[in-house]
Design an enzyme around this catalytic site. Structure first.
Site, PDB file in Angstrom:
ATOM      1  N   SER A 191      40.987  30.560  44.143  1.00 19.22           N
ATOM      2  CA  SER A 191      40.730  30.765  42.717  1.00 19.22           C
ATOM      3  C   SER A 191      41.282  32.110  42.257  1.00 19.22           C
ATOM      4  O   SER A 191      41.537  33.010  43.058  1.00 19.22           O
ATOM      5  CB  SER A 191      39.226  30.687  42.436  1.00 19.22           C
ATOM      6  OG  SER A 191      38.529  31.701  43.135  1.00 19.22           O
ATOM      7  N   ASN A 192      41.423  32.242  40.957  1.00 20.24           N
ATOM      8  CA  ASN A 192      41.973  33.463  40.379  1.00 20.24           C
ATOM      9  C   ASN A 192      41.028  34.644  40.596  1.00 20.24           C
ATOM     10  O   ASN A 192      39.811  34.471  40.690  1.00 20.24           O
ATOM     11  CB  ASN A 192      42.206  33.251  38.880  1.00 20.24           C
ATOM     12  CG  ASN A 192      42.991  34.375  38.248  1.00 20.24           C
ATOM     13  OD1 ASN A 192      42.435  35.349  37.776  1.00 20.24           O
ATOM     14  ND2 ASN A 192      44.311  34.242  38.237  1.00 20.24           N
ATOM     15  N   SER A 193      41.598  35.836  40.649  1.00 18.50           N
ATOM     16  CA  SER A 193      40.783  37.035  40.862  1.00 18.50           C
ATOM     17  C   SER A 193      39.731  37.211  39.766  1.00 18.50           C
ATOM     18  O   SER A 193      38.695  37.853  39.984  1.00 18.50           O
ATOM     19  CB  SER A 193      41.686  38.275  40.908  1.00 18.50           C
ATOM     20  OG  SER A 193      42.360  38.454  39.675  1.00 18.50           O
ATOM     21  N   SER A 194      39.981  36.641  38.593  1.00 23.14           N
ATOM     22  CA  SER A 194      39.032  36.774  37.491  1.00 23.14           C
ATOM     23  C   SER A 194      37.699  36.108  37.803  1.00 23.14           C
ATOM     24  O   SER A 194      36.667  36.477  37.227  1.00 23.14           O
ATOM     25  CB  SER A 194      39.614  36.165  36.211  1.00 23.14           C
ATOM     26  OG  SER A 194      39.814  34.773  36.358  1.00 23.14           O
ATOM     27  N   VAL A 195      37.711  35.127  38.703  1.00 26.54           N
ATOM     28  CA  VAL A 195      36.459  34.453  39.064  1.00 26.54           C
ATOM     29  C   VAL A 195      35.547  35.408  39.824  1.00 26.54           C
ATOM     30  O   VAL A 195      34.336  35.471  39.578  1.00 26.54           O
ATOM     31  CB  VAL A 195      36.746  33.178  39.890  1.00 26.54           C
ATOM     32  CG1 VAL A 195      35.435  32.527  40.338  1.00 26.54           C
ATOM     33  CG2 VAL A 195      37.582  32.192  39.074  1.00 26.54           C
TER      34      VAL A 195
END
Length: 520
Positions: A191-195
């Site tokens: 998943s993206n680092s924003s998660v």
């Protein structure tokens, strides 16, 4: 500045933008400046007297552009697209000119209601389940958030509050702080680092779970993690399923994950930041299986749908959970239409988001959807995917390279065969030359390079340019030119008609996009 000066400045600025985009290929995609360069050339204080607008445009060229990475360049193939189009730019201009702040309905009814209409247009275009639309009879609806990061955080905070209320209803004596201290969320390790950042901001730890050989998070993996956490006394509350991962554009198994989420009362949020735009094309909608069981869905119009940043579309099945989480009233926010603030066609969007204020972002979506139409948007997506497939065929023509995993959407990941060090050297040399910009990722134990078709301006010639650059640097590293020279291969393919190109791809073990169903 009076209206006449504005007319001149604005007209010159539009010409500046047009000239910039039409000649963008002439600029190195990456900048050569060093950190702190701007501080050496800017005045240290605000000018005492007004500058001339002509001088500002000169400084744009001489001071600002040298420090710009040209995201709209066809040679920019890193990360994902930074959406942009003339249609969207005009929408941005109109929004800036009106300068409304539409935090509730009364502050500018058109700001709210156009957004409702556009989210319904877009939801129908993507063939989302009807319960996600404002036009449905239920409490669902759509909103434009600033980014997928914001959408993930909004979903987490709503899931957190929903879980606390559910448990309090079962056991009113349980302390709310105790409940919040036991909450846990989940996502795949792709998943993206924003998660992960969402977990930090929401004070809920996010467990990053392993994936299968296709980089997909499966239901069995989630189930095992949930059961382990429940035994330890934790309370599962939120899952971010990724619809097109950053590294390889892989897809989590939403159907399987949704079953687990429903069984354990876990909010299922689907992060489709990049790949969600492809759902405007019917041939990709088979990927949506299970979306009807999710609680929220989000994708970035400002990535692949020709709309400028910031414009991230988020739909929720039950907007009441957002209102319960974000509703803070003050006397100055009251208006005589307050009783209609829960009306799905005229919501007070301040209850659906983190900030109070909001820009009139629906205008640029409105101008883009109208000026492109469904066919224009579909053609744009399909063109980029065809160009990515062409690039993949070039890579496969050279026996020194391999494409892994299979291309997905307009992303192709590749590497030099053998030790990862060769691939690292290749990427370093390419980036140092500043003619092409790509970034790395990992797949299983391999170091790979990501090539993404990012610019709406990209043509077959640009694909050929990128491949020539990659091959020439590979030749220097390996000191063993390919049996098929770059120029010969490009020349052959450039002179072919479409049918011949398709035959050539198949004869060279070309594999079509691995997530596409046959066109209807």
């Amino acid at each position: 500045m009076d209206s006449e000066e504005f007319r001149q400045f604005a007209g010159a600025s539009i010409e500046f933008i047009i000239n910039y985009l039409e000649n963008i290929r002439e600029r190195p995609v990456l900048t050569s400046v060093e950190p702190g360069y701007l501080h050496k050339v800017l005045p240290t204080e605000t000018p005492q007297k007004p500058d001339k607008w002509q001088d500002i445009l000169k400084d744009m060229e001489n001071i600002i552009l040298p420090g710009i990475v040209h995201w709209q360049s066809p040679q920019f193939s890193a990360y994902f697209p930074a959406g942009q189009s003339y249609a969207s730019i005009v929408g941005e201009l109109l929004s800036a000119g009106l300068a409304v702040i539409g935090f509730n309905w009364i502050t500018s009814p058109a700001c709210t209601e156009l957004e409702v209409a556009m989210m319904n247009w877009l939801g129908k275009l993507l063939d989302l389940p009807e319960e996600f639309l404002n036009s449905s009879e239920g409490p669902g609806g759509g909103i434009i958030q600033g980014s997928a990061s914001e959408a993930s955080l909004v979903g987490m905070l709503a899931a957190k509050q929903r879980t606390v209320r559910r448990i309090k209803e079962t056991d009113p004596t349980m302390d709310e702080a105790v409940i919040k201290g036991k909450l846990v969320a989940y996502a795949s390790n792709q998943s993206n680092s924003s998660v992960e950042k969402t977990g930090l901001l929401g004070s809920v730890p996010v467990r990053l779970l392993g994936v299968d050989k296709n980089c997909s998070l499966r239901g069995e993996t989630l189930l095992q993690a949930v059961q382990e956490d429940i035994k330890k006394g934790f309370i599962p509350c939120y899952l971010v399923a990724t619809f097109g991962t950053t590294g390889t554009c892989a897809f989590d198994n939403i159907e399987e994950l949704a079953e687990v989420c429903q069984k354990y009362n876990i909010w299922l949020h689907i992060d489709a930041a990049y790949a969600g735009a492809a759902l405007v094309c019917p041939e990709y909608r088979h990927l949506m299986k299970g979306i009807d069981k999710s609680d929220s869905f989000n994708f970035n119009l400002h990535k692949w749908l020709l709309v400028n940043f910031d414009c991230s579309a988020m739909w929720v099945k039950n907007s009441n959970y957002l209102v319960d989480t974000f509703n803070v009233d003050r006397i100055y926010l009251e208006h005589h239409h307050n009783q209609h603030s829960q009306n799905s066609m005229a919501p007070d969007y301040r209850h659906w988001q983190i900030p109070l204020g909001r820009r009139f972002r629906a205008l640029k979506l409105w101008t883009t959807l109208r000026l492109y139409g469904v066919e224009g948007l579909q053609n744009s997506i399909r063109k980029d995917i065809r160009l990515a497939e062409l690039f993949a065929s070039y890579v496969r023509s050279d026996e020194r390279f391999e494409v892994i995993p299979e291309p997905s959407m307009a992303l192709v990941c590749f590497r030099l065969k053998g030790d990862d060090e060769f691939t690292k050297q290749l990427l370093n040399k390419i980036v140092e030359r500043k003619k092409l910009y790509m970034v790395p990722a990992t797949y299983e134990s391999f170091y790979i390079i990501r090539y993404v078709v990012c610019s709406r301006l990209t043509t077959e010639k640009d694909i050929e340019f990128a491949w020539n650059e990659i091959q020439s640097q590979a030749n220097e590293i390996l000191q063993s030119p390919s049996q098929i020279s770059s120029n010969t291969f490009v020349q052959k393919t450039s002179n072919m008609d479409i049918n011949t190109k398709e035959s050539f791809k198949i004869s060279n073990n070309y594999h079509p996009n691995n997530i596409t169903e046959k066109s209807q």
